[in-house]
Design an enzyme around this catalytic site. Sequence first.
Site, PDB file in Angstrom:
ATOM      1  N   CYS A  30      44.133  40.103  44.819  1.00  0.00           N
ATOM      2  CA  CYS A  30      44.287  38.796  45.466  1.00  0.00           C
ATOM      3  C   CYS A  30      43.428  38.708  46.731  1.00  0.00           C
ATOM      4  CB  CYS A  30      45.753  38.584  45.843  1.00  0.00           C
ATOM      5  SG  CYS A  30      46.869  38.561  44.424  1.00  0.00           S
TER       6      CYS A  30
ATOM      7  N   HIS B 235      47.424  34.958  49.598  1.00  0.00           N
ATOM      8  CA  HIS B 235      48.698  35.195  50.270  1.00  0.00           C
ATOM      9  C   HIS B 235      48.468  35.928  51.588  1.00  0.00           C
ATOM     10  CE1 HIS B 235      48.743  39.481  49.187  1.00  0.00           C
ATOM     11  NE2 HIS B 235      48.397  39.131  47.956  1.00  0.00           N
TER      12      HIS B 235
END
Length: 164
Positions: A140, A128
């Site tokens: 992430c 992201h």
Amino acid sequence: MTRDDMVLTPVGLRFHGRLYPCSIGRGGVTEHKREGDGATPKGAHRIVGMLYRPDRLACPVNWAVPIGPRDLWSDDPAAKDYNRMVRAPYPHSHEVLRRADPLYDLVILTSWNWPDAVAGRGSAIFIHQWRRPGYPTEGCIGLRRADLHAIAPMIRKHTRLIVT
């Protein structure tokens, strides 16, 4: 490894012959991922989906799924929906996917601990948008907005995220 693999290196994310600056988890890279440790798990993770905010950007690929106002991601190891997209109202611990900030305007989903999640092994390793250069994620991979949007249409069915 193939040209369609995204490879996390010590200096960035390599994909299609380019190197993209990125952020990883505050806990570094690990072979023993646990829920809440903030680490990015080692391994070859398939790309299994893509989510986007239709009120903020056009559909990036024809297989992307729009993020609605009630969409959440379960991160509660005790919940039957652990590490899955769920809808509000949802009584267990979760992340809101439709955020006020732009971090989840475009989300690439990996196969980490999915589809058959092992409780406590960690949920949702996404690719992201980053907050800013060098600012860690919760595990992430974070990229510049422009780079994330450039990468999204190049993803194929067999694309993997390889973390070594």
